[in-house]
Write an enzyme that holds these catalytic residues in place. Structure first.
Site, PDB file in Angstrom:
ATOM      1  N   LYS A   9      -1.182  21.316 -27.499  1.00 11.98           N
ATOM      2  CA  LYS A   9       0.137  20.685 -27.400  1.00 11.98           C
ATOM      3  C   LYS A   9       0.330  20.024 -26.047  1.00 11.98           C
ATOM      4  O   LYS A   9       0.110  20.633 -25.001  1.00 11.98           O
ATOM      5  CB  LYS A   9       1.231  21.727 -27.625  1.00 11.98           C
ATOM      6  N   ASP A  64       3.777  23.820 -23.455  1.00  9.65           N
ATOM      7  CA  ASP A  64       4.197  25.209 -23.286  1.00  9.65           C
ATOM      8  C   ASP A  64       3.642  26.162 -24.336  1.00  9.65           C
ATOM      9  O   ASP A  64       4.040  27.331 -24.359  1.00  9.65           O
ATOM     10  CB  ASP A  64       5.727  25.282 -23.329  1.00  9.65           C
ATOM     11  N   CYS A  65       2.761  25.725 -25.216  1.00  5.36           N
ATOM     12  CA  CYS A  65       2.286  26.568 -26.308  1.00  5.36           C
ATOM     13  C   CYS A  65       1.378  27.690 -25.781  1.00  5.36           C
ATOM     14  O   CYS A  65       0.268  27.428 -25.291  1.00  5.36           O
ATOM     15  CB  CYS A  65       1.521  25.734 -27.334  1.00  5.36           C
ATOM     16  N   LYS A 118       2.443  12.305 -33.291  1.00  6.67           N
ATOM     17  CA  LYS A 118       1.027  12.637 -33.422  1.00  6.67           C
ATOM     18  C   LYS A 118       0.198  11.381 -33.653  1.00  6.67           C
ATOM     19  O   LYS A 118       0.578  10.523 -34.455  1.00  6.67           O
ATOM     20  CB  LYS A 118       0.826  13.608 -34.585  1.00  6.67           C
ATOM     21  N   VAL A 175      -1.628  22.915 -33.854  1.00  4.71           N
ATOM     22  CA  VAL A 175      -2.423  23.172 -32.654  1.00  4.71           C
ATOM     23  C   VAL A 175      -2.192  24.615 -32.230  1.00  4.71           C
ATOM     24  O   VAL A 175      -1.128  25.175 -32.519  1.00  4.71           O
ATOM     25  CB  VAL A 175      -2.059  22.211 -31.509  1.00  4.71           C
ATOM     26  N   TRP A 221      11.098  24.783 -24.805  1.00  2.25           N
ATOM     27  CA  TRP A 221      12.009  25.731 -25.437  1.00  2.25           C
ATOM     28  C   TRP A 221      13.365  25.117 -25.737  1.00  2.25           C
ATOM     29  O   TRP A 221      14.029  25.507 -26.712  1.00  2.25           O
ATOM     30  CB  TRP A 221      12.125  26.997 -24.595  1.00  2.25           C
ATOM     31  N   LYS A 270      12.655  23.743 -29.083  1.00  3.55           N
ATOM     32  CA  LYS A 270      12.566  24.777 -30.118  1.00  3.55           C
ATOM     33  C   LYS A 270      13.926  25.364 -30.460  1.00  3.55           C
ATOM     34  O   LYS A 270      14.215  25.666 -31.623  1.00  3.55           O
ATOM     35  CB  LYS A 270      11.643  25.914 -29.650  1.00  3.55           C
TER      36      LYS A 270
END
Length: 214
Positions: free
Chosen positions: A7, A18-19, A46, A59, A208, A211
Site C-alpha cells: 500500500k 500505513d498497512c 490502482k 495488498v 486511519w 478508514k
C-alpha cells in the site's frame, strides 16, 4: 528477486503507507537480507496492470510463478521456505502467544471505531495489552524469548501503527502503564528493518482518517 506490492501512503503515492500487513512482509525480507522489488499501489487509484494481474486488488501481494499471492501468512511462509536463514518461524512453544497477540489488530480497530466509551472496546483492548505486557515481563526480551521471530514481525507493526492512531484519534497512550511494552518497542525501534519500513506519523494518521471516514 522477489517482487511485491504494498500500500502506498494516502496523500503521497511515492511513500510506503500505513498497512501493518505490508510492513510484515517487507520486514521479513529485510531481516533475511533478500533483494526485492517494491511496487507501491495507490489503493484509491490502482494501476491497470495491477488490476489485470491481481484481480483481488489486495495488498500485500507477492509474485510467484507468474501469479500474485495475496495472503500475508502464505507470503511470509513462502519467504521462510525459500530463504531459511536466519530462521524466523516462531518456536512451537510460543504458538499460543503468537495466535493471541497477532490478533491485537481486531481489538485496536474496535477501539478506534467505537463511539461509545462504555461499550467495552477499551476494556477489551486493555486486557490484551496487559496480557502482552505481562508476557514480555516473564519471557522477554522478545515475545518468543531470546530470539526475534515472526511473532515480533506480526506484532510490532500493529503496535507502531496504533501508538500513533490511538494518540491522535482517542488521546490514549497505552504506554503509560505498560513498561514492558514500552521497553520492547524501544528495542524494536533500534532495528533497521523496523525503522526503515515504518511510515511517517502523518501517513499513519491519513490512512486511519480514511478508514474511519473522518
Amino acid at each position: 528477486m522477489v517482487e511485491i506490492c504494498a500500500k502506498a501512503a494516502v496523500g503521497n503515492p511515492e511513500e510506503l503507507g500505513d498497512c501493518p500487513f505490508c510492513q510484515r512482509v517487507i520486514v521479513t525480507l529485510k531481516e533475511k537480507d533478500v533483494d526485492y522489488q517494491l511496487n507501491l499501489i495507490n489503493l484509491d487509484d490502482k494501476p491497470q496492470w495491477f488490476i489485470d494481474e491481481c484481480p483481488s486488488g489486495e495488498v500485500p501481494a507477492m509474485k510467484h510463478e507468474g501469479r500474485w499471492v495475496d495472503d500475508v501468512q502464505i507470503i511470509i511462509g513462502m519467504i521462510e521456505e525459500w530463504y531459511p536463514e536466519p530462521r524466523l518461524a516462531t518456536p512451537d512453544e510460543f504458538a499460543e502467544a503468537e495466535h493471541r497477540f497477532q490478533n491485537l489488530y481486531g481489538y485496536f480497530v474496535g477501539f478506534l471505531q467505537s463511539q461509545d466509551p462504555n461499550d467495552g472496546t477499551l476494556q477489551g483492548l486493555q486486557e490484551e495489552l496487559n496480557a502482552l505486557d505481562e508476557h514480555l515481563g516473564e519471557n522477554g526480551p522478545f515475545i518468543a524469548g531470546e530470539d526475534f521471530t515472526a511473532v515480533d514481525i506480526n506484532v510490532v507493526p500493529l503496535l507502531v501503527n496504533f501508538i500513533v492512531a490511538c494518540n491522535h484519534f482517542k488521546d490514549y497512550n497505552f504506554f503509560e502503564d505498560m513498561p514492558n511494552i514500552r521497553t520492547y518497542c524501544e528495542s524494536m525501534w533500534s532495528r533497521s528493518s523496523i525503522t526503515d519500513t515504518t511510515p511517517a506519523d502523518e501517513y499513519i494518521i491519513a490512512g486511519w482518517e480514511q478508514k474511519l471516514n473522518r
